[in-house]
Motif scaffolding. Sequence first.
Motif, PDB file in Angstrom:
ATOM      1  N   THR A  65       0.824  -1.206   0.000  1.00 47.67           N
ATOM      2  CA  THR A  65       0.000   0.000   0.000  1.00 47.67           C
ATOM      3  C   THR A  65       0.860   1.258   0.000  1.00 47.67           C
ATOM      4  N   ALA A  66       1.904   1.270   0.824  1.00 48.46           N
ATOM      5  CA  ALA A  66       2.744   2.461   0.959  1.00 48.46           C
ATOM      6  C   ALA A  66       3.578   2.740  -0.289  1.00 48.46           C
ATOM      7  N   PHE A  67       4.000   1.684  -0.983  1.00 51.74           N
ATOM      8  CA  PHE A  67       4.950   1.884  -2.074  1.00 51.74           C
ATOM      9  C   PHE A  67       4.471   1.403  -3.439  1.00 51.74           C
ATOM     10  N   ALA A  68       3.239   0.919  -3.531  1.00 49.16           N
ATOM     11  CA  ALA A  68       2.661   0.476  -4.809  1.00 49.16           C
ATOM     12  C   ALA A  68       3.598  -0.450  -5.571  1.00 49.16           C
ATOM     13  N   VAL A  69       3.953  -1.548  -4.930  1.00 49.29           N
ATOM     14  CA  VAL A  69       4.831  -2.539  -5.548  1.00 49.29           C
ATOM     15  C   VAL A  69       4.133  -3.891  -5.614  1.00 49.29           C
ATOM     16  N   GLU A  70       4.689  -4.785  -6.412  1.00 52.36           N
ATOM     17  CA  GLU A  70       4.104  -6.107  -6.641  1.00 52.36           C
ATOM     18  C   GLU A  70       4.221  -6.983  -5.396  1.00 52.36           C
ATOM     19  N   ARG A  71       3.122  -7.615  -5.017  1.00 50.41           N
ATOM     20  CA  ARG A  71       3.087  -8.419  -3.789  1.00 50.41           C
ATOM     21  C   ARG A  71       4.115  -9.546  -3.778  1.00 50.41           C
ATOM     22  N   GLU A  72       4.247 -10.276  -4.870  1.00 46.84           N
ATOM     23  CA  GLU A  72       5.162 -11.417  -4.885  1.00 46.84           C
ATOM     24  C   GLU A  72       6.595 -10.987  -4.584  1.00 46.84           C
ATOM     25  N   ARG A  73       7.022  -9.908  -5.190  1.00 45.49           N
ATOM     26  CA  ARG A  73       8.396  -9.429  -4.960  1.00 45.49           C
ATOM     27  C   ARG A  73       8.587  -8.973  -3.517  1.00 45.49           C
ATOM     28  N   VAL A  74       7.603  -8.215  -3.002  1.00 47.92           N
ATOM     29  CA  VAL A  74       7.690  -7.740  -1.622  1.00 47.92           C
ATOM     30  C   VAL A  74       7.714  -8.929  -0.666  1.00 47.92           C
ATOM     31  N   ALA A  75       6.861  -9.902  -0.904  1.00 43.53           N
ATOM     32  CA  ALA A  75       6.803 -11.079  -0.037  1.00 43.53           C
ATOM     33  C   ALA A  75       8.148 -11.805  -0.013  1.00 43.53           C
ATOM     34  N   GLN A  76       8.756 -11.970  -1.169  1.00 43.07           N
ATOM     35  CA  GLN A  76      10.065 -12.641  -1.234  1.00 43.07           C
ATOM     36  C   GLN A  76      11.124 -11.843  -0.481  1.00 43.07           C
ATOM     37  N   ASP A  77      11.135 -10.528  -0.688  1.00 46.07           N
ATOM     38  CA  ASP A  77      12.134  -9.670  -0.033  1.00 46.07           C
ATOM     39  C   ASP A  77      11.953  -9.650   1.486  1.00 46.07           C
ATOM     40  N   VAL A  78      10.725  -9.509   1.941  1.00 44.47           N
ATOM     41  CA  VAL A  78      10.449  -9.472   3.381  1.00 44.47           C
ATOM     42  C   VAL A  78      10.814 -10.810   4.014  1.00 44.47           C
ATOM     43  N   ASP A  79      10.406 -11.906   3.372  1.00 41.19           N
ATOM     44  CA  ASP A  79      10.700 -13.225   3.910  1.00 41.19           C
ATOM     45  C   ASP A  79      12.205 -13.462   3.999  1.00 41.19           C
ATOM     46  N   ALA A  80      12.926 -13.159   2.939  1.00 39.37           N
ATOM     47  CA  ALA A  80      14.375 -13.375   2.930  1.00 39.37           C
ATOM     48  C   ALA A  80      15.065 -12.523   3.990  1.00 39.37           C
ATOM     49  N   PHE A  81      14.661 -11.265   4.095  1.00 39.93           N
ATOM     50  CA  PHE A  81      15.266 -10.354   5.065  1.00 39.93           C
ATOM     51  C   PHE A  81      15.018 -10.826   6.495  1.00 39.93           C
ATOM     52  N   LEU A  82      13.754 -11.130   6.827  1.00 40.19           N
ATOM     53  CA  LEU A  82      13.427 -11.551   8.189  1.00 40.19           C
ATOM     54  C   LEU A  82      14.026 -12.912   8.521  1.00 40.19           C
ATOM     55  N   ALA A  83      14.057 -13.824   7.544  1.00 39.50           N
ATOM     56  CA  ALA A  83      14.665 -15.137   7.773  1.00 39.50           C
ATOM     57  C   ALA A  83      16.157 -14.987   8.066  1.00 39.50           C
ATOM     58  N   ASN A  84      16.814 -14.084   7.354  1.00 44.06           N
ATOM     59  CA  ASN A  84      18.232 -13.829   7.588  1.00 44.06           C
ATOM     60  C   ASN A  84      18.465 -13.289   9.000  1.00 44.06           C
ATOM     61  N   LEU A  85      17.641 -12.333   9.420  1.00 43.19           N
ATOM     62  CA  LEU A  85      17.783 -11.792  10.772  1.00 43.19           C
ATOM     63  C   LEU A  85      17.439 -12.839  11.830  1.00 43.19           C
ATOM     64  N   ALA A  86      16.468 -13.705  11.537  1.00 41.08           N
ATOM     65  CA  ALA A  86      16.120 -14.777  12.476  1.00 41.08           C
ATOM     66  C   ALA A  86      17.300 -15.738  12.638  1.00 41.08           C
ATOM     67  N   THR A  87      17.968 -16.053  11.539  1.00 38.84           N
ATOM     68  CA  THR A  87      19.148 -16.930  11.582  1.00 38.84           C
ATOM     69  C   THR A  87      20.242 -16.319  12.452  1.00 38.84           C
ATOM     70  N   LYS A  88      20.357 -14.993  12.419  1.00 37.40           N
ATOM     71  CA  LYS A  88      21.369 -14.286  13.220  1.00 37.40           C
ATOM     72  C   LYS A  88      20.922 -14.056  14.664  1.00 37.40           C
ATOM     73  N   GLY A  89      19.685 -14.475  14.991  1.00 36.01           N
ATOM     74  CA  GLY A  89      19.171 -14.297  16.338  1.00 36.01           C
ATOM     75  C   GLY A  89      18.704 -12.891  16.655  1.00 36.01           C
ATOM     76  N   MET A  90      18.466 -12.083  15.620  1.00 37.76           N
ATOM     77  CA  MET A  90      18.061 -10.702  15.846  1.00 37.76           C
ATOM     78  C   MET A  90      16.554 -10.503  15.755  1.00 37.76           C
ATOM     79  N   VAL A  91      15.862 -11.468  15.140  1.00 38.28           N
ATOM     80  CA  VAL A  91      14.406 -11.434  15.029  1.00 38.28           C
ATOM     81  C   VAL A  91      13.870 -12.789  15.458  1.00 38.28           C
ATOM     82  N   GLU A  92      12.769 -12.761  16.182  1.00 41.65           N
ATOM     83  CA  GLU A  92      12.063 -13.987  16.568  1.00 41.65           C
ATOM     84  C   GLU A  92      10.683 -13.947  15.935  1.00 41.65           C
ATOM     85  N   VAL A  93      10.203 -15.091  15.463  1.00 43.46           N
ATOM     86  CA  VAL A  93       8.889 -15.157  14.832  1.00 43.46           C
ATOM     87  C   VAL A  93       8.033 -16.154  15.600  1.00 43.46           C
ATOM     88  N   ALA A  94       6.880 -15.648  16.086  1.00 40.75           N
ATOM     89  CA  ALA A  94       5.965 -16.507  16.859  1.00 40.75           C
ATOM     90  C   ALA A  94       4.851 -17.000  15.950  1.00 40.75           C
TER      91      ALA A  94
END
Length: 94
Positions: A65-94
Amino acid sequence: MAAQLAPAGVPRLARGVRLRHDEARGQWVLLAPERVLHPDPVAVEILKRVDGERSIDAIIDELITAFAVERERVAQDVDAFLANLATKGMVEVA
């Protein structure tokens, strides 16, 4: 490659991890015990929404909504970014 996170998962910064704006340098930093990361503008927009209340899907919807971008690309980018931070112990996902 990091595992894909559940879209309904609710990410939050791990204990001791903080997103702060460094006024002296005019940039955002992600502070963790003994670590400082300098996230790019896209990462900052994701991190601003990681509050322990929004699901990954809700974060993706807000970014679309904020940036008018394609959902699939945003989903891939968000998932990859958060998964990377989770691997480093900086983000937890419940």
